[in-house]
Design an enzyme around this catalytic site. Structure first.
Site, mmCIF file in Angstrom:
data_model
loop_
_atom_site.group_PDB
_atom_site.id
_atom_site.type_symbol
_atom_site.label_atom_id
_atom_site.label_comp_id
_atom_site.label_asym_id
_atom_site.label_seq_id
_atom_site.Cartn_x
_atom_site.Cartn_y
_atom_site.Cartn_z
ATOM 1 C CG ASP A 5 -23.752 6.970 59.819
ATOM 2 O OD1 ASP A 5 -24.986 7.372 60.387
ATOM 3 O OD2 ASP A 5 -22.996 6.309 60.605
ATOM 4 C CB THR A 41 -27.883 5.814 66.478
ATOM 5 O OG1 THR A 41 -27.078 4.756 65.435
ATOM 6 C CG2 THR A 41 -29.474 5.561 66.675
ATOM 7 C CG ASP A 72 -31.573 4.404 55.067
ATOM 8 O OD1 ASP A 72 -31.298 3.167 55.331
ATOM 9 O OD2 ASP A 72 -32.689 4.798 55.682
ATOM 10 C CE LYS A 106 -38.714 -0.897 54.613
ATOM 11 N NZ LYS A 106 -39.353 0.502 54.834
ATOM 12 C CE1 TYR A 154 -28.885 -4.358 66.781
ATOM 13 C CE2 TYR A 154 -28.565 -5.951 68.739
ATOM 14 C CZ TYR A 154 -28.019 -5.012 67.702
ATOM 15 O OH TYR A 154 -26.486 -4.813 67.986
ATOM 16 C CE LYS A 169 -27.053 -5.704 64.087
ATOM 17 N NZ LYS A 169 -25.678 -5.217 63.306
ATOM 18 C CB THR A 200 -18.205 -2.574 72.384
ATOM 19 O OG1 THR A 200 -17.976 -3.931 72.029
ATOM 20 C CG2 THR A 200 -16.735 -1.856 72.029
HETATM 21 P P1 NAD Z 1 -24.167 3.324 66.916
HETATM 22 O O1 NAD Z 1 -25.502 3.602 67.154
HETATM 23 O O2 NAD Z 1 -23.376 4.235 67.562
HETATM 24 O O3 NAD Z 1 -23.863 3.255 65.534
HETATM 25 C C1 NAD Z 1 -24.460 3.109 64.295
HETATM 26 C C2 NAD Z 1 -24.279 3.504 63.122
HETATM 27 O O4 NAD Z 1 -25.115 3.401 62.183
HETATM 28 C C3 NAD Z 1 -24.918 5.134 63.525
HETATM 29 O O5 NAD Z 1 -23.941 6.099 62.995
HETATM 30 C C4 NAD Z 1 -26.268 5.342 62.712
HETATM 31 O O6 NAD Z 1 -26.472 6.601 62.342
HETATM 32 C C5 NAD Z 1 -25.871 4.534 61.522
HETATM 33 N N1 NAD Z 1 -26.806 3.934 60.826
HETATM 34 C C6 NAD Z 1 -28.110 3.350 61.453
HETATM 35 N N2 NAD Z 1 -28.977 3.091 60.706
HETATM 36 C C7 NAD Z 1 -28.335 3.350 59.536
HETATM 37 C C8 NAD Z 1 -29.044 3.182 58.012
HETATM 38 N N3 NAD Z 1 -30.210 2.745 57.932
HETATM 39 N N4 NAD Z 1 -28.343 3.720 57.056
HETATM 40 C C9 NAD Z 1 -26.981 4.342 57.522
HETATM 41 N N5 NAD Z 1 -26.450 4.451 58.491
HETATM 42 C C10 NAD Z 1 -27.158 3.959 59.543
HETATM 43 O O7 NAD Z 1 -23.882 1.831 67.404
HETATM 44 P P2 NAD Z 1 -22.562 1.177 67.723
HETATM 45 O O8 NAD Z 1 -22.370 0.704 68.981
HETATM 46 O O9 NAD Z 1 -21.446 1.791 67.005
HETATM 47 O O10 NAD Z 1 -22.688 -0.263 66.788
HETATM 48 C C11 NAD Z 1 -22.118 -0.539 65.445
HETATM 49 C C12 NAD Z 1 -22.686 -1.830 65.073
HETATM 50 O O11 NAD Z 1 -21.846 -2.774 65.874
HETATM 51 C C13 NAD Z 1 -23.915 -2.187 64.934
HETATM 52 O O12 NAD Z 1 -24.190 -2.780 63.770
HETATM 53 C C14 NAD Z 1 -24.460 -2.965 66.022
HETATM 54 O O13 NAD Z 1 -25.386 -3.793 66.092
HETATM 55 C C15 NAD Z 1 -23.003 -3.772 66.187
HETATM 56 N N6 NAD Z 1 -22.675 -4.113 67.634
HETATM 57 C C16 NAD Z 1 -22.451 -3.316 68.729
HETATM 58 C C17 NAD Z 1 -22.170 -3.436 70.201
HETATM 59 C C18 NAD Z 1 -22.016 -2.592 71.131
HETATM 60 O O14 NAD Z 1 -21.793 -2.951 72.069
HETATM 61 N N7 NAD Z 1 -21.501 -1.490 70.787
HETATM 62 C C19 NAD Z 1 -22.688 -4.875 70.187
HETATM 63 C C20 NAD Z 1 -22.963 -5.686 69.271
HETATM 64 C C21 NAD Z 1 -23.065 -5.392 68.150
#
Ligand code: NAD
Ligand code: UDP
Length: 305
Positions: free
Chosen positions: A32, A36, A54, A87, A141, A145, A171
């Site tokens: 990570d 975020t 990253d 990206k 986004y 995706k 979620t």
């Molecule tokens: P979140 O923002 O809490 O977690 C994302 C994590 O990815 C963070 O810890 C962030 O620091 C890390 N991150 C971001 N860019 C990065 C990079 N370039 N390299 C390494 N780490 C990186 O979000 P979440 O709600 O936990 O979502 C997790 C995944 O599930 C995401 O891919 C999101 O698109 C997908 N998702 C979530 C939801 C939801 O409702 N929570 C719904 C649909 C899809």
């Protein structure tokens, strides 16, 4: 003991997934960059390793399974980094797929209901191709995706990688950031700090909310199944945003007031998963009601604040 890489493991969902996989006696590597995520979500456990990286920069670690959750997920967050968000989804996913290919690891992609855009089909089935404004503010986004799903499908077709696409619907739960910007965390934090509850638009738009423990069980079931997906994972209980505000006000601070702000551009008007596939193919369905999940989430934010 399996060696499992979780990209985005310090985020909201990722931190719950890491915890569950550790409880199931696996070795967990969390990658990570904390874009975020939160430091509090990093564990101190003998079978857990955190690597700050990253995913746009390739990494070489031999693992058995990869979960790709790395990507900002809240509109408030990806509006801040639109180019970077695309990206991450495209180049980051490509790098992790190459890693899966090198070590013949199973690969699960955290896709999203956002690939359906502002849907004309309701509830959304996996067969629906979606309705995304390619040049709108959410497209960084949504299209990122969508392209990630395309990459996954082609790594399966061309290189025979065992990929799994899960389309996650809204979620919520503990470990969300208080400033994350999504509706549940915003409304709870606003109510607990005596601020007005901010509704964007008229509040008639709908969402269907899944508690994080249910979601994580679905992700692990998918990884352990023979399915490639895409499969929707979410809770089909659908509420308008006004109903969500009222529920949270009742459970937290009955004195809270609602303030209506401008509608967000391209905000989907309805959203609800069709989960027939998850039920049939994964024997999965959500167990935690919205009320029960909200109570757990409110408890978490009370402790945080
Ligand atoms: P979140 O923002 O809490 O977690 C994302 C994590 O990815 C963070 O810890 C962030 O620091 C890390 N991150 C971001 N860019 C990065 C990079 N370039 N390299 C390494 N780490 C990186 O979000 P979440 O709600 O936990 O979502 C997790 C995944 O599930 C995401 O891919 C999101 O698109 C997908 N998702 C979530 C939801 C939801 O409702 N929570 C719904 C649909 C899809
Ligand atoms: N929303 C709102 N007030 C807020 C945050 C969100 O009215 O403070 C609305 C938003 O416009 C959307 C819904 O709640 O219609 C869900 O937003 P969220 O950002 O949680 O997730 P999305 O499903 O839009 O990705």
């Amino acid at each position: 003991m399996k060696k499992i890489l979780i990209a985005g493991g310090a985020g909201f969902i990722g931190s719950h997934l890491c915890k569950k996989l550790l409880e199931e006696n696996n070795e967990v590597i969390c990658i990570d960059n904390l874009l975020t995520g939160q430091k509090n979500n990093i564990y101190n456990h003998k079978n857990y390793k955190f690597i700050k990286n990253d995913i746009i920069n390739p990494i070489d670690i031999k693992v058995d399974e990869i979960y790709n959750l790395a990507c900002p997920a809240s509109p408030k967050q990806y509006f801040k980094y639109p180019i970077y968000t695309t990206k991450i989804s495209v180049i980051g996913t490509l790098n992790l797929l190459e890693l899966a290919y090198k070590y013949n690891a199973k690969f699960l992609q955290a896709s999203t209901s956002e690939i359906y855009g502002d849907p004309e089909v309701h509830p959304q089935t996996e067969e629906y191709f979606g309705n995304v404004n390619t040049i709108g503010p959410r497209a960084c986004y949504d299209e990122g995706k969508r392209c990630a799903e395309t990459l996954c499908s082609n790594f399966k077709r061309e290189k025979n990688i065992n990929v799994k696409i899960v389309r996650i619907f809204n979620t919520y739960g503990p470990h969300m950031r208080a400033d994350d910007g999504r509706v549940i965390s915003n409304f709870i934090v606003q109510a607990l700090t005596n601020k007005d509850i901010t509704i964007y638009g008229d509040g008639k738009q709908t969402r269907s909310f899944c508690y994080v423990d249910d979601l994580v069980n679905g992700l692990i079931k998918m990884m352990n199944s023979n399915e490639n997906g895409p499969i929707n994972i979410g809770n089909p209980e659908e509420y308008s945003i006004i109903e969500v505000a009222e529920k949270i006000i009742n459970l937290t601070n009955p004195k809270s007031k609602i303030k209506f702000l401008n509608k967000m551009e391209d905000d989907p008007k309805v959203r609800k998963p069709d989960i027939k596939k998850a039920k049939k193919l994964l024997n999965w369905q959500p167990k935690i009601s919205f009320n029960e999940g909200l109570k757990k989430t409110i408890k978490y934010f009370k402790e945080q604040l």
